[in-house]
Write a protein that holds these residues in place. Structure first.
Motif, PDB file in Angstrom:
ATOM      1  N   ARG A 148       4.491   0.717  -0.974  1.00 18.42           N
ATOM      2  CA  ARG A 148       4.943   2.114  -1.094  1.00 18.42           C
ATOM      3  C   ARG A 148       6.293   2.313  -0.428  1.00 18.42           C
ATOM      4  O   ARG A 148       7.226   2.882  -1.013  1.00 18.42           O
ATOM      5  CB  ARG A 148       3.907   3.028  -0.440  1.00 18.42           C
ATOM      6  N   TYR A 205       3.642  -0.867  -6.336  1.00 16.27           N
ATOM      7  CA  TYR A 205       2.973   0.119  -5.485  1.00 16.27           C
ATOM      8  C   TYR A 205       1.792   0.751  -6.207  1.00 16.27           C
ATOM      9  O   TYR A 205       0.683   0.860  -5.643  1.00 16.27           O
ATOM     10  CB  TYR A 205       3.973   1.194  -5.054  1.00 16.27           C
ATOM     11  N   CYS A 209      -1.977   0.728  -4.869  1.00 15.12           N
ATOM     12  CA  CYS A 209      -2.380   1.988  -4.239  1.00 15.12           C
ATOM     13  C   CYS A 209      -3.838   2.325  -4.562  1.00 15.12           C
ATOM     14  O   CYS A 209      -4.236   2.318  -5.738  1.00 15.12           O
ATOM     15  CB  CYS A 209      -1.470   3.124  -4.702  1.00 15.12           C
TER      16      CYS A 209
END
Length: 307
Positions: A148, A205, A209
């Motif tokens: 991230r 990401y 995630c």
């Protein structure tokens, strides 16, 4: 009501701010700053003259009023830069006011701002910008958080986004297109090309995630799943800066400065860079020409045998 002002003057100030919102697309932060600057000026006039400052009285402001106000502001410790900003706000109001009411505002518009040395942006070198992205990619304990942070830094440097613009992306924006539509300051839209590296970083990401962002939901999430706090971006950058031994000027916004400076150094067109950054005025973008020149002089002085 602002102290020392008539209802009419307060309404006039409100109409000007509405004009800035509607026609100039000014952001709420800008509106707040303008309101404070101009209300402070008008409030000073009321105290200075000991009378209510209605719209008709405001038309009769003279040079001595301007000098008294600026002396008062300097006396309370205001810097030259801040006073110049306040004066710019006051002039903007009076320019609109005089055009609307049909009076001569020369005494206000001709007031000279104090001189100050403009601060130049402090970009990172190309290698330092790359090092920052690589560093944030390994410094977080959770792999998805590391991905991230790397994705955000890549968007700041690779696309020239503001931190708020990167954090404003939603699930509707992924996968990132080749050209991203960004709504920036003052609700202005611009089109930003997306480099493959930025697209890949965001895809990494999203894949890692644990919180799948739905349409309209924040793309970048905090550890508990809520929208990412901007302060955490600053902390990730601060940790990388310390690890790499970079100066305190190495902030998330410095990556945006680096984007512009490196484009310009590579022969980028100033107008095109203005569009990519979303600057309303070319003069805002022109500061990067001074940065590039300053860096060139540093190299010259360090390397030239007669310097």
């Amino acid at each position: 009501m602002t102290v020392g002002l008539s209802d009419g003057a307060v309404q006039m100030l409100g109409r000007w701010l509405d004009h800035l919102r509607a026609l100039d697309g000014a952001s709420e932060n800008t509106i707040t700053a303008y309101r404070a600057d101009v209300a402070g000026f008008l409030g000073f006039l009321g105290r200075h003259h000991g009378e209510g400052m209605g719209a008709e009285r405001l038309k009769r402001v003279i040079q001595s009023d301007m000098r008294a106000w600026m002396a008062h502001e300097r006396g309370r410790g205001l810097s030259s830069r801040s006073l110049a900003r306040e004066l710019s706000s006051v002039k903007s109001f009076y320019r609109w006011f005089s055009e609307r009411e049909g009076f001569d505002a020369t005494h206000v518009l001709s007031a000279r701002a104090p001189r100050f040395q403009a601060k130049l942006p402090r970009p990172l070198s190309e290698s330092a910008a790359r090092d920052v992205i690589a560093q944030v990619e390994v410094q977080a304990a959770e792999p998805w958080i590391a991905a991230r942070d790397a994705a955000i830094m890549t968007l700041l440097y690779g696309c020239g986004l503001r931190r708020s613009e990167a954090l404003g992306l939603t699930g509707s924006d992924v996968p990132l297109p080749e050209v991203l539509r960004i709504r920036g300051k003052g609700d202005k839209e611009r089109l930003v090309p997306v480099l493959p590296a930025a697209r890949d970083a965001v895809e990494d990401y999203v894949r890692l995630c644990p919180y799948a962002p739905g349409p309209g939901e924040a793309l970048f999430r905090g550890a508990r799943g809520g929208a990412l706090n901007p302060r955490l971006v600053d902390l990730a950058m601060e940790k990388a800066r310390v690890s790499l031994g970079l100066p305190v000027t190495a902030t998330p916004h410095a990556l945006r400065h680096s984007f512009a400076t490196h484009l310009l150094a590579s022969g980028g067109d100033l107008r095109a860079i203005q569009e990519l950054l979303g600057h309303a005025r070319l003069s805002t973008t022109q500061v990067y020409t001074a940065v590039d020149g300053a860096r060139l002089m540093q190299v010259y002085r360090a390397a030239h045998p007669r310097a």
